[in-house]
Design an enzyme around this catalytic site. Sequence first.
Site, short mmCIF file in Angstrom:
data_model
loop_
_atom_site.label_atom_id
_atom_site.label_comp_id
_atom_site.label_asym_id
_atom_site.label_seq_id
_atom_site.Cartn_x
_atom_site.Cartn_y
_atom_site.Cartn_z
N HIS A 40 -3.35 5.56 -11.34
CA HIS A 40 -3.74 4.15 -11.42
C HIS A 40 -3.62 3.69 -12.87
O HIS A 40 -3.85 4.47 -13.80
CB HIS A 40 -5.18 3.96 -10.94
N ALA A 44 -9.38 -1.07 -17.98
CA ALA A 44 -10.63 -0.32 -17.87
C ALA A 44 -11.00 0.03 -16.44
O ALA A 44 -11.59 1.06 -16.18
CB ALA A 44 -11.77 -1.11 -18.52
N THR A 76 2.30 0.32 -19.90
CA THR A 76 1.31 -0.40 -19.08
C THR A 76 0.12 -0.67 -19.99
O THR A 76 -0.30 0.22 -20.73
CB THR A 76 0.85 0.44 -17.87
N HIS A 125 2.42 1.77 -3.45
CA HIS A 125 1.39 2.32 -4.35
C HIS A 125 1.18 3.82 -4.11
O HIS A 125 1.18 4.62 -5.05
CB HIS A 125 0.10 1.53 -4.10
N GLU A 126 1.03 4.19 -2.83
CA GLU A 126 0.75 5.61 -2.55
C GLU A 126 1.96 6.49 -2.85
O GLU A 126 1.80 7.63 -3.30
CB GLU A 126 0.32 5.79 -1.09
N HIS A 144 1.85 7.38 -6.40
CA HIS A 144 1.01 8.57 -6.63
C HIS A 144 1.79 9.84 -6.28
O HIS A 144 1.76 10.83 -7.02
CB HIS A 144 -0.24 8.54 -5.77
N ASP A 169 -3.61 6.01 -18.45
CA ASP A 169 -2.73 6.42 -17.34
C ASP A 169 -1.52 7.22 -17.81
O ASP A 169 -0.59 7.44 -17.04
CB ASP A 169 -2.28 5.19 -16.53
N THR A 193 0.84 -1.20 0.00
CA THR A 193 0.00 0.00 0.00
C THR A 193 0.88 1.25 0.00
O THR A 193 0.59 2.23 -0.69
CB THR A 193 -0.94 0.00 1.22
ZN LIG Z 1 -4.18 4.66 -5.63
#
Ligand SMILES: [Zn+2]
Length: 308
Positions: A224, A252, A248, A214-215, A218, A243, A211
């Site tokens: 995403h 959808a 990548t 992933h953050e 960002h 994206d 997590t």
């Molecule tokens: Zn996210």
Amino acid sequence: MLPAHSLIAYALAFLPGDVFPLHADRCVAPEPSSSAWSAKLTASDCSLDSTVPGPLWQPATLRRIPVVVHVLADSSCTNVNIPDALVHSQIAVLNEDFRALAGSPGGAGVDSKIEFFLATVDPSGNPSTGIKRYCNTTWYQDQGSYWLSIAWDPTRYLNIYTNSAGGSRGYVPFLPADPAGAIGQPQDRVVINWLAFGRPGPVSPYHHGRTVTHEVGHYLGLFHTYYAGCGTATAPGCYTTGDRICDTPPNATSHKGCTAGITSCGGVPVPIQNYMELTDDACMTGFSAEQVQRMRCTLATYRPDLAQ
Ligand SMILES: [Zn+2]
């Protein structure tokens, strides 16, 4: 993959008395989708509208980002169990994933040459462990503008806060470039639900620290993989749709679990292994080469004073 209600039941059984908010989405980072966002852009190779990968953004030099982890427990100080060792494990996961360390779970990804370390000096120059602890129920509930009083200079430190993350597994309050001027302000931060923090974290299947990977993706400018839907499949259109990344695959919508072989956008395999999907921690293995270039661009363009 278990249905969502089974996961919730599992989490509740695992942590009686503590509701792990297993929302449909792992993350509540904003999803800019209107032309209002575009209007705010400054020209760059990693704007909200487009990615221009190129030699300039190849991961050539090592960039090291100092991190402060603010552990926000409630006023009893007893409901959050994040010992220092778990914080260290999370930094190790970040480095394995961003450096695609051979032999690690992130070894299949692309090495960004971006590293993370717990800050050894605070903004005043005093020695620090890079870990700060607070006991405040409002802050634990992710309410109140806690960042105004405890953030370390966000132009120079990556501020990670662990609390209940507003009921999500984690989020960033904005993506680089929007709103203009937000970067480097006290609210510039990464927020992680403590139940999805560290390795091993307390709750499967989000217990491998992904997590945070992933953050921070960002935080360094990544969308995403399913942002704005399928978009255009081939270059150059794939740099300005979906994206904003061409290597990548079109995607959808978000996916949970680790189901191999699922497809999207007309039979294209879903990138369940990509950190910017919402799949389980165990099947995530890497960033793509162009995601790495976009992060390097973001670091140089929007966060020039962050890395050492
Ligand atoms: Zn996210």
